[in-house]
Scaffold this active site. Structure first.
Site, mmCIF file in Angstrom:
data_model
loop_
_atom_site.group_PDB
_atom_site.id
_atom_site.type_symbol
_atom_site.label_atom_id
_atom_site.label_comp_id
_atom_site.label_asym_id
_atom_site.label_seq_id
_atom_site.Cartn_x
_atom_site.Cartn_y
_atom_site.Cartn_z
ATOM 1 C CG MET A 1 -1.899 -1.193 1.181
ATOM 2 S SD MET A 1 -3.433 -0.904 2.043
ATOM 3 C CE MET A 1 -2.840 -0.682 3.708
ATOM 4 N N GLY B 1 10.959 -3.051 5.562
ATOM 5 C CA GLY B 1 10.148 -4.276 5.580
ATOM 6 C C GLY B 1 9.682 -4.614 4.170
ATOM 7 C CG HIS B 2 6.812 -2.094 2.238
ATOM 8 N ND1 HIS B 2 6.768 -0.964 3.018
ATOM 9 C CD2 HIS B 2 5.555 -2.609 2.270
ATOM 10 C CE1 HIS B 2 5.541 -0.787 3.491
ATOM 11 N NE2 HIS B 2 4.788 -1.782 3.066
ATOM 12 C CG ASP C 1 0.593 -7.260 7.835
ATOM 13 O OD1 ASP C 1 -0.272 -6.509 8.285
ATOM 14 O OD2 ASP C 1 1.720 -6.856 7.488
ATOM 15 N NE ARG D 1 -3.087 1.459 9.658
ATOM 16 C CZ ARG D 1 -3.464 0.449 8.861
ATOM 17 N NH1 ARG D 1 -2.753 -0.660 8.820
ATOM 18 N NH2 ARG D 1 -4.531 0.565 8.096
HETATM 19 P P1 AMP Z 1 1.407 -2.917 3.562
HETATM 20 O O1 AMP Z 1 1.962 -1.931 2.592
HETATM 21 O O2 AMP Z 1 1.475 -2.476 4.981
HETATM 22 O O3 AMP Z 1 0.081 -3.464 3.142
HETATM 23 O O4 AMP Z 1 2.402 -4.157 3.516
HETATM 24 C C1 AMP Z 1 2.737 -4.768 2.305
HETATM 25 C C2 AMP Z 1 3.489 -6.024 2.599
HETATM 26 O O5 AMP Z 1 4.674 -5.722 3.343
HETATM 27 C C3 AMP Z 1 2.687 -7.040 3.433
HETATM 28 O O6 AMP Z 1 2.919 -8.338 2.929
HETATM 29 C C4 AMP Z 1 3.274 -6.858 4.814
HETATM 30 O O7 AMP Z 1 3.170 -8.015 5.614
HETATM 31 C C5 AMP Z 1 4.728 -6.555 4.490
HETATM 32 N N1 AMP Z 1 5.378 -5.853 5.601
HETATM 33 C C6 AMP Z 1 4.990 -4.684 6.167
HETATM 34 N N2 AMP Z 1 5.799 -4.373 7.191
HETATM 35 C C7 AMP Z 1 6.716 -5.364 7.295
HETATM 36 C C8 AMP Z 1 7.816 -5.622 8.168
HETATM 37 N N3 AMP Z 1 8.159 -4.804 9.157
HETATM 38 N N4 AMP Z 1 8.531 -6.744 7.959
HETATM 39 C C9 AMP Z 1 8.207 -7.616 6.960
HETATM 40 N N5 AMP Z 1 7.187 -7.418 6.106
HETATM 41 C C10 AMP Z 1 6.445 -6.312 6.266
#
Ligand code: AMP
Length: 281
Positions: free
Chosen positions: A30, A36-37, A150, A187
């Site tokens: 998103m 992480g991403h 997640d 967040r």
């Molecule tokens: P989001 O943009 O928050 O929807 O996350 C996109 C992807 O990145 C999802 O598969 C999340 O689980 C992963 N993600 C977000 N934060 C982390 C993190 N700290 N470590 C590993 N993966 C992450």
């Protein structure tokens, strides 16, 4: 890196990849990208010839009153980061490209969507499954990469793939953390300086629960203590100790254990977990 804003233009590019027999990995995000991403992208690069990252804030996974309108977005920075990581394609669709008919979702994520985060966010995982299915239909990747942060989402997506997309391999990466232990999250931007200083106590309480379990504490007692520790610093949504494969109660067959929790700190809702192999527990 090529940037695609419509399904048609992305499909033209992907047709070319398939003609060249290149495998395709999808990394749905998103935006508001952090390390992480970026670790998902590294994993995707290891697994496939072509990496497609999607950047789409999915309205159907937010309930009314949640943070859809305020969700932190930084497309300029994200594009720069993705270019540096040599991502092949970035897909940045509009809501109407993803939901041309209506945003209604009839995805049934079953019991898995009703527990843990599903209790306070009852429509969330239905929206997640809907958007992931839509991306799978559009991109038709060989592999899709998700984060273990997640964890409930990952479990639901694995089930979805098993049921409806069994040619797509689901890969996951471990949680990437800040140096003080806080799981990275877009967040986290919602935290004030004071809240940010307190936030590492979240992971600390989960680590302590793990240590207690490993030194023989009873599961119910460890969960109770974790709840008490977390409640000193956060408004606790839930903290549970479960079988990591099924997200159900631990039985003698459980091989891996998860300590999984969601808490509120100021305006932010934080989630985190620890998964570990069962030894003496
Ligand atoms: P989001 O943009 O928050 O929807 O996350 C996109 C992807 O990145 C999802 O598969 C999340 O689980 C992963 N993600 C977000 N934060 C982390 C993190 N700290 N470590 C590993 N993966 C992450």
């Amino acid at each position: 890196m090529q940037i695609f804003k419509t399904v048609e233009s992305l499909n033209g590019y992907l047709d070319g990849c398939r003609e060249r027999a290149q495998s395709v990995a999808l990394v749905p995000t998103m935006g508001g990208l952090h390390e992480g991403h970026l670790s998902l992208i590294n994993k995707a690069k290891e697994c496939a010839d072509v990496v497609v990252v999607s950047l789409f804030v999915n309205p159907t996974q937010f309930a009314s009153g949640e943070d859809f309108e305020q969700y932190p977005q930084s497309p300029g920075e994200d594009i720069e980061n993705l270019q540096q990581r040599q991502v092949d394609a970035l897909f940045m669709p509009q809501i109407a490209d993803i939901y041309p008919q209506s945003q209604e979702s009839d995805y049934d994520v079953g019991e898995l969507g009703q527990i843990l985060c599903g209790i306070s966010r009852p429509t969330h995982f239905k929206g997640v499954a809907q958007v992931v299915a839509r991306f799978f239909d559009i991109v038709k990747p060989d592999i899709a990469v998700f984060g273990e942060k997640d964890y409930q989402q990952l479990t639901i997506i694995r089930e979805l793939a098993k049921r409806k997309y069994n040619t797509i391999k689901i890969a996951s990466v471990p949680i990437i953390r800040e140096p003080d232990g806080l799981a990275m999250s877009t967040r986290n931007n919602y935290l004030s300086v004071k809240e940010r200083a307190r936030a590492p106590l979240f992971y600390k309480a989960l680590r302590e629960a793990r240590e207690e379990l490993e030194s023989g504490a009873d599961i119910a007692l460890a969960a109770k203590r974790a709840l008490a520790a977390l409640s000193k610093s956060f408004v606790v949504d839930y903290v549970e100790i479960l079988d990591a494969n099924t997200l159900t109660e631990i039985t003698h067959k459980s091989e891996e254990i998860i300590i999984i929790s969601a808490v509120r700190l100021g305006g932010a809702r934080l989630i985190d977990n620890i998964v570990f192999r069962r030894a003496n527990v």
